[in-house]
Design an enzyme around this catalytic site. Structure first.
Site, mmCIF file in Angstrom:
data_model
loop_
_atom_site.group_PDB
_atom_site.id
_atom_site.type_symbol
_atom_site.label_atom_id
_atom_site.label_comp_id
_atom_site.label_asym_id
_atom_site.label_seq_id
_atom_site.Cartn_x
_atom_site.Cartn_y
_atom_site.Cartn_z
ATOM 1 N N ASP A 258 16.559 -10.570 -15.271
ATOM 2 C CA ASP A 258 17.095 -12.208 -14.569
ATOM 3 C C ASP A 258 17.850 -12.449 -15.718
ATOM 4 O OD1 ASP A 258 15.005 -11.447 -12.628
ATOM 5 O OD2 ASP A 258 13.958 -13.047 -14.007
ATOM 6 N N ARG B 100 -0.626 -18.697 -7.017
ATOM 7 C CA ARG B 100 -1.131 -19.673 -7.822
ATOM 8 C C ARG B 100 -2.489 -20.663 -7.163
ATOM 9 N NH1 ARG B 100 4.340 -21.754 -7.792
ATOM 10 N NH2 ARG B 100 5.549 -20.845 -10.015
ATOM 11 N N ARG C 66 16.536 -10.507 3.070
ATOM 12 C CA ARG C 66 16.666 -11.740 3.278
ATOM 13 C C ARG C 66 17.371 -12.553 3.538
ATOM 14 N NH1 ARG C 66 15.245 -11.844 -3.583
ATOM 15 N NH2 ARG C 66 17.127 -10.747 -3.737
ATOM 16 N N ARG D 206 19.066 0.695 -6.418
ATOM 17 C CA ARG D 206 18.595 0.498 -4.815
ATOM 18 C C ARG D 206 20.280 -0.115 -5.067
ATOM 19 N NH1 ARG D 206 16.108 2.613 -1.710
ATOM 20 N NH2 ARG D 206 15.567 0.845 -0.491
ATOM 21 N N GLU E 147 21.158 -9.773 3.904
ATOM 22 C CA GLU E 147 21.345 -9.005 2.480
ATOM 23 C C GLU E 147 20.184 -7.481 3.208
ATOM 24 O OE1 GLU E 147 19.835 -10.236 -1.644
ATOM 25 O OE2 GLU E 147 18.760 -8.507 -1.734
ATOM 26 N N ARG F 262 6.288 -10.263 -9.667
ATOM 27 C CA ARG F 262 7.315 -11.245 -10.263
ATOM 28 C C ARG F 262 7.125 -12.165 -9.144
ATOM 29 N NH1 ARG F 262 12.360 -9.740 -12.150
ATOM 30 N NH2 ARG F 262 13.185 -11.123 -10.495
ATOM 31 N N TYR G 191 14.802 -4.083 -15.421
ATOM 32 C CA TYR G 191 15.296 -5.470 -14.047
ATOM 33 C C TYR G 191 15.225 -6.527 -14.533
ATOM 34 C CZ TYR G 191 13.384 -6.644 -9.553
ATOM 35 O OH TYR G 191 13.013 -7.662 -8.680
#
Ligand code: UDP
Length: 354
Positions: free
Chosen positions: A341, A164, A266, A235, A291, A160, A339
């Site tokens: 989005d 690049r 984070r 989780r 978090e 994910r 999972y």
């Protein structure tokens, strides 16, 4: 709301999957009763505007809408404008800040080199380079997020994070992206605002309440069957939210803390999601949220499905049970144990046969 006497369909769970299904059913002429177990609709996308600063707090962690699916985009655009926000994620490793996509900005800063486009692949073929990056940015974060080493989790999860060969620091590949201009809650309210839809909150759904009307369920699939085969592993997350008397705490919306020694994964700083709101941006206060991730136990909110042999076997059993019940459709991130989005939840709901 219309005060429906007899529903043609029940939608249990009012996140993006449920609300999309409800809207489609309503527009097809069906009377829909939406039952939401929590006190408000929106699932884990639910937000709350802070009364003092006007900052939109994402109660269940940052949600940035992004998609490359035109059908999803056209659908959601019926219910909101987007503010043009483009998501960038910074990583803090040993006190230094990096742009997270594994690209030229991160690699050049980390190794003190000046690679050019086209040179990343060869550079990363050197085991010393790839291990150093992996250990700095993935090993600690993944152990905190999943309670496992990166080698133990499905590779699709780590993939994910974009890799690049350029300086593009947009976290997502999707060019259709943003935050709803007047917040996420308004999107759900508009999706459900239809004469054929009635919404009940604080209304958990139980299988024994099922009558003739089809049910579209998007709560946890193991909860639907009273955990009779055992708990699916999830989780869960814990958040610590704090209002701080500074205009800007970290200069961006999300900073990942990639070292294992720092207990949170984070820090979110929500005002940065609405750069167009000058009053909010310049307010002398900000809201940050740390978090923390942990293994789910009964009573916790489920957030992330844990894909492993054990969960796949258990999920298979629950899916078999669900398939035995005529008129029951199970979906969404929790129901599907996927999972997803947000855009994937909507895409899945657009594909449901109604
Ligand atoms: N990941 C990591 N370090 C990071 C960001 C992500 O190791 O700084 C790994 C981690 O295992 C995480 C996965 O990549 O669960 C997917 O990251 P993503 O940002 O997509 O997670 P989400 O925002 O969905 O929690």
């Amino acid at each position: 709301m219309s005060g429906i006497v007899r529903a043609d369909a029940i939608v249990a769970g009012a996140g993006f999957w449920g609300c999309t299904v409800a809207r489609r059913l309503a527009e097809a002429g069906r009377k829909v009763l939406v039952l939401e177990a929590r006190g408000a609709v929106g699932g884990n996308v639910r937000c709350e505007a802070d009364p003092e600063t006007g900052i939109e707090v994402h109660l269940y962690g940052s949600h940035i809408f992004h998609t490359h699916d035109m059908a999803v985009w056209n659908f959601i655009r019926r219910f909101t404008e987007f503010n043009g926000y483009q998501h960038k994620v910074l990583a803090n490793y040993k006190g230094k800040i990096y742009y997270l996509p594994l690209g030229l900005a991160l690699i050049n800063k980390f190794f003190g080199v000046e690679l050019k486009p086209g040179e990343v692949a060869d550079f990363m073929k050197d085991e010393r380079h790839s291990s150093a990056i992996f250990d700095a940015f993935f090993r600690g974060y993944t152990s905190k997020q999943w309670g496992k080493a990166p080698e133990e989790i499905d590779p699709s999860i780590i993939k994910r994070v974009p890799v690049r060969d350029n300086y593009d620091v947009n976290y997502f590949k999707d060019y259709l992206q943003g935050i709803p201009a007047d917040g996420y809650n308004a999107v759900f309210d508009r999706m459900l605002d239809h004469p054929n839809i009635e919404v009940k909150v604080n209304a958990p759904f139980a299988l024994q309440d099922m009558a003739d009307a089809p049910v579209y369920y998007s709560g946890p699939i193991d909860a639907l069957f009273g955990y009779k085969f055992g708990h699916l592993p999830w989780r869960t997350l814990r958040f610590e939210t704090e209002t701080i008397g500074v205009k800007d705490f970290q200069g961006t919306s999300v900073v990942n803390y990639t070292e294992a020694e720092i207990p949170y994964t984070r820090i979110h700083e929500f005002k940065h999601y609405h750069p167009e709101l000058a009053g909010v941006m310049s307010a002398p206060k900000t809201i940050v949220m740390r978090e923390y991730s942990a293994a789910w136990k009964p009573g916790d909110e489920p957030y992330y499905p844990v894909d492993c042999d054990e969960s796949r076997a258990l999920l298979g059993k629950y899916r078999e049970e669900a398939a035995k019940i005529p008129n029951l459709v199970v979906g969404g991130r929790l129901g599907g144990y996927k999972y997803f989005d947000m855009d994937q939840s909507i895409a899945a709901a657009l594909a449901v046969e109604i």
